[in-house]
Design a protein around this motif. Structure first.
Motif, PDB file in Angstrom:
ATOM      1  N   TYR A 126       0.758  -1.335   0.174  1.00 35.23           N
ATOM      2  CA  TYR A 126       0.104   0.054   0.048  1.00 35.23           C
ATOM      3  C   TYR A 126       0.860   1.172  -0.222  1.00 35.23           C
ATOM      4  N   GLN A 127       1.914   1.108   0.859  1.00 34.12           N
ATOM      5  CA  GLN A 127       2.707   2.489   0.873  1.00 34.12           C
ATOM      6  C   GLN A 127       3.464   2.753  -0.582  1.00 34.12           C
ATOM      7  N   VAL A 128       3.785   1.518  -1.223  1.00 29.08           N
ATOM      8  CA  VAL A 128       4.500   1.884  -2.588  1.00 29.08           C
ATOM      9  C   VAL A 128       3.215   2.302  -3.492  1.00 29.08           C
ATOM     10  N   GLU A 129       2.171   1.793  -3.494  1.00 27.16           N
ATOM     11  CA  GLU A 129       0.988   2.324  -4.348  1.00 27.16           C
ATOM     12  C   GLU A 129       0.774   3.822  -4.136  1.00 27.16           C
ATOM     13  N   GLN A 130       0.888   3.984  -2.813  1.00 23.25           N
ATOM     14  CA  GLN A 130       0.521   5.625  -2.455  1.00 23.25           C
ATOM     15  C   GLN A 130       1.762   6.519  -2.830  1.00 23.25           C
ATOM     16  N   LEU A 131       2.741   5.989  -2.725  1.00 19.72           N
ATOM     17  CA  LEU A 131       4.033   6.643  -3.137  1.00 19.72           C
ATOM     18  C   LEU A 131       3.978   7.104  -4.756  1.00 19.72           C
ATOM     19  N   GLN A 132       3.751   6.179  -5.634  1.00 19.64           N
ATOM     20  CA  GLN A 132       3.703   6.107  -7.246  1.00 19.64           C
ATOM     21  C   GLN A 132       2.555   6.834  -7.486  1.00 19.64           C
ATOM     22  N   LYS A 133       1.488   6.785  -6.468  1.00 23.01           N
ATOM     23  CA  LYS A 133       0.212   7.555  -7.204  1.00 23.01           C
ATOM     24  C   LYS A 133       0.318   9.033  -6.590  1.00 23.01           C
ATOM     25  N   LEU A 134       1.129   9.482  -5.247  1.00 24.67           N
ATOM     26  CA  LEU A 134       1.018  10.950  -5.117  1.00 24.67           C
ATOM     27  C   LEU A 134       2.257  11.600  -5.355  1.00 24.67           C
ATOM     28  N   HIS A 135       3.282  10.878  -5.537  1.00 23.81           N
ATOM     29  CA  HIS A 135       4.548  11.370  -5.923  1.00 23.81           C
ATOM     30  C   HIS A 135       5.163  11.026  -6.862  1.00 23.81           C
ATOM     31  N   THR A 136       4.589  10.569  -8.120  1.00 27.89           N
ATOM     32  CA  THR A 136       5.176  10.247  -9.242  1.00 27.89           C
ATOM     33  C   THR A 136       6.305  11.197  -9.942  1.00 27.89           C
ATOM     34  N   LEU A 139       9.816  10.961  -8.546  1.00 26.84           N
ATOM     35  CA  LEU A 139      10.573   9.401  -8.616  1.00 26.84           C
ATOM     36  C   LEU A 139      11.198   9.550 -10.176  1.00 26.84           C
ATOM     37  N   ILE A 140      12.472   9.278 -10.303  1.00 25.89           N
ATOM     38  CA  ILE A 140      13.081   9.117 -11.503  1.00 25.89           C
ATOM     39  C   ILE A 140      12.861   7.726 -12.131  1.00 25.89           C
ATOM     40  N   GLY A 141      12.293   7.502 -13.243  1.00 28.61           N
ATOM     41  CA  GLY A 141      12.395   6.279 -13.688  1.00 28.61           C
ATOM     42  C   GLY A 141      11.325   5.174 -12.735  1.00 28.61           C
ATOM     43  N   GLN A 142      11.586   3.812 -12.880  1.00 25.84           N
ATOM     44  CA  GLN A 142      10.436   2.866 -12.258  1.00 25.84           C
ATOM     45  C   GLN A 142      11.250   2.531 -11.095  1.00 25.84           C
ATOM     46  N   ALA A 148       7.595  -9.746  -2.265  1.00 23.56           N
ATOM     47  CA  ALA A 148       7.075  -9.320  -1.100  1.00 23.56           C
ATOM     48  C   ALA A 148       7.295  -7.846  -0.831  1.00 23.56           C
ATOM     49  N   TYR A 149       7.630  -7.154  -1.369  1.00 24.85           N
ATOM     50  CA  TYR A 149       7.526  -5.744  -1.296  1.00 24.85           C
ATOM     51  C   TYR A 149       8.725  -5.252  -0.003  1.00 24.85           C
ATOM     52  N   ASN A 150       9.715  -6.186   0.235  1.00 26.19           N
ATOM     53  CA  ASN A 150      10.599  -5.887   1.375  1.00 26.19           C
ATOM     54  C   ASN A 150      12.014  -5.647   0.655  1.00 26.19           C
ATOM     55  N   VAL A 151      12.170  -5.528  -0.456  1.00 29.75           N
ATOM     56  CA  VAL A 151      13.353  -4.994  -1.112  1.00 29.75           C
ATOM     57  C   VAL A 151      13.031  -3.694  -2.085  1.00 29.75           C
ATOM     58  N   LEU A 152      13.178  -2.564  -1.825  1.00 29.75           N
ATOM     59  CA  LEU A 152      12.823  -1.546  -2.945  1.00 29.75           C
ATOM     60  C   LEU A 152      14.029  -0.866  -3.455  1.00 29.75           C
ATOM     61  N   LYS A 153      13.959  -0.705  -4.801  1.00 27.18           N
ATOM     62  CA  LYS A 153      14.927   0.384  -5.055  1.00 27.18           C
ATOM     63  C   LYS A 153      14.204   1.526  -6.063  1.00 27.18           C
ATOM     64  N   PHE A 154      14.591   2.719  -6.054  1.00 27.48           N
ATOM     65  CA  PHE A 154      14.021   3.700  -6.648  1.00 27.48           C
ATOM     66  C   PHE A 154      15.263   4.977  -6.655  1.00 27.48           C
ATOM     67  N   ARG A 155      14.905   6.103  -7.493  1.00 29.00           N
ATOM     68  CA  ARG A 155      15.560   7.245  -7.521  1.00 29.00           C
ATOM     69  C   ARG A 155      14.843   8.402  -7.438  1.00 29.00           C
ATOM     70  N   TYR A 156      15.373   9.594  -6.930  1.00 27.54           N
ATOM     71  CA  TYR A 156      14.887  10.917  -6.885  1.00 27.54           C
ATOM     72  C   TYR A 156      15.674  11.904  -6.750  1.00 27.54           C
ATOM     73  N   GLN A 157      15.451  13.346  -6.917  1.00 23.31           N
ATOM     74  CA  GLN A 157      16.417  14.117  -7.140  1.00 23.31           C
ATOM     75  C   GLN A 157      16.417  15.099  -5.856  1.00 23.31           C
ATOM     76  N   ILE A 158      17.685  15.724  -5.435  1.00 27.85           N
ATOM     77  CA  ILE A 158      17.927  16.411  -4.304  1.00 27.85           C
ATOM     78  C   ILE A 158      18.631  17.741  -4.953  1.00 27.85           C
ATOM     79  N   LEU A 159      18.341  18.860  -4.235  1.00 24.94           N
ATOM     80  CA  LEU A 159      19.028  20.088  -4.689  1.00 24.94           C
ATOM     81  C   LEU A 159      20.447  20.317  -3.792  1.00 24.94           C
TER      82      LEU A 159
END
Length: 244
Positions: A126-136, A139-142, A148-159
Motif C-alpha cells: 500500500y505504501q508503494v502504491e501511494q508513493l507512486q500515486k501521490l509522488h510520481t 521519482l526518476i524512472g521505475q 514481497a515488497y521487502n526490497v525496494l529500489k528507486f531514484r529521486y532528485q535533491i538540490l
C-alpha cells in the motif's frame, strides 16, 4: 482451545444418557468458542466453525490505518495431526515453516504469526502504491521491488547548491512482519560528499521512521516552506531542523 472442534466429528447417534451429556457439553463448548472467535474477528482473524465437520475455514483480513486491503483464507483439518487442506497465502510467506512451528501446538499463535506477516506485506504494498500515486513527479524512472515488497529500489532528485543530483535509494525490510524499513541506503554519485552528506543523513532518518509516501510528503512540505519563507528560512535555519 480450538481442539474441541475436532471432537465433534467423533460424536455419532447417542446410545446412552452419557453420550447425550457429552454431546450437549461439546455443543456448549463450540458455542462458547464461536463467541470467542467472534471477538477475535476484531484483530483481523475470523473462522467458519462447522460443528460436524473437522475442516474449518479461517480468514485473515489485512488493513492499513483502518483501510481494508485484502483477505486470505485457509482450510484447516482440525483433527490431530492438523493439516492445511487449501489456502491462498502468497508463496513468499513461510507458511510451511510457520505451520511446523505452531500449527499442532497452538493454532491461535499460528494464525497470529500469519496475520502479522500478511498485514505487514499488505502495508508495504500500500505504501508503494501511494508513493507512486501521490509522488510520481518526484521519482526518476521505475521503482523496482520484489514480490514481497521487502526490497525496494528507486531514484529521486535533491538540490545541492544550484545543481540537482540523483539519489539512489535501496530500502530493505529484513523481517516479513516489518512495515517500516530496517535498512536504508542512499547514494548520490557525482556530488561533493561534504555538501550532500548531512542532507542524505537527514533523508535516511526520515525513511527509517516514516512510511514511504509520508517521507516525500515531508520533503515536499519542507521545500514549499523554504520557497515561501525565502530569506527568513536562511536567518532561522539554526533553529528549525530541515532536510533541504
Amino acid at each position: 482451545m480450538l481442539d474441541i472442534l475436532a471432537e465433534t466429528r467423533a460424536i455419532s447417534t447417542p446410545q446412552s444418557d452419557q453420550v447425550d451429556v457429552r454431546t450437549t457439553l461439546l455443543k456448549e463448548r463450540v458455542k462458547t468458542l464461536q463467541d470467542i472467535l467472534g471477538a477475535y474477528h476484531f484483530t483481523g482473524i475470523s473462522a467458519k466453525v462447522r460443528e460436524l465437520n473437522s475442516t474449518n475455514t479461517f480468514c485473515i483480513s489485512t488493513a492499513y490505518e483502518g483501510i481494508y486491503l485484502d483477505s486470505y483464507y485457509l482450510d484447516i483439518q482440525m483433527q490431530h495431526p492438523r493439516k492445511i487442506i487449501s489456502h491462498n497465502i502468497p508463496a513468499f510467506i513461510p507458511l510451511e515453516q510457520t505451520a511446523h512451528t505452531h500449527l499442532q501446538q497452538d493454532l491461535l499463535r499460528f494464525m497470529d504469526v500469519l496475520r502479522d506477516a500478511l498485514n505487514a506485506y499488505a502495508s508495504r504494498r500500500y505504501q508503494v502504491e501511494q508513493l507512486q500515486k501521490l509522488h510520481t513527479a518526484s521519482l526518476i524512472g521505475q521503482l523496482q521491488r520484489n514480490a514481497a515488497y521487502n526490497v525496494l529500489k528507486f531514484r529521486y532528485q535533491i538540490l545541492c547548491g544550484d545543481m540537482e543530483q540523483d539519489v539512489q535509494v535501496k530500502v530493505v525490510y529484513r523481517h516479513l512482519a516489518c512495515y517500516l524499513p530496517t535498512g536504508v541506503t542512499l547514494t548520490c554519485s557525482g556530488a561533493d560528499a561534504e555538501s550532500v552528506n548531512a542532507k542524505l543523513d537527514c533523508h535516511r532518518q526520515l525513511f527509517e521512521k516514516m512510511e514511504l509516501y509520508r517521507v516525500f510528503d515531508s520533503l515536499k512540505l519542507q521545500e514549499e516552506l523554504a520557497v515561501s519563507s525565502g530569506i527568513h528560512s536562511t536567518l532561522h535555519s539554526s533553529h528549525t531542523p530541515s532536510c533541504q
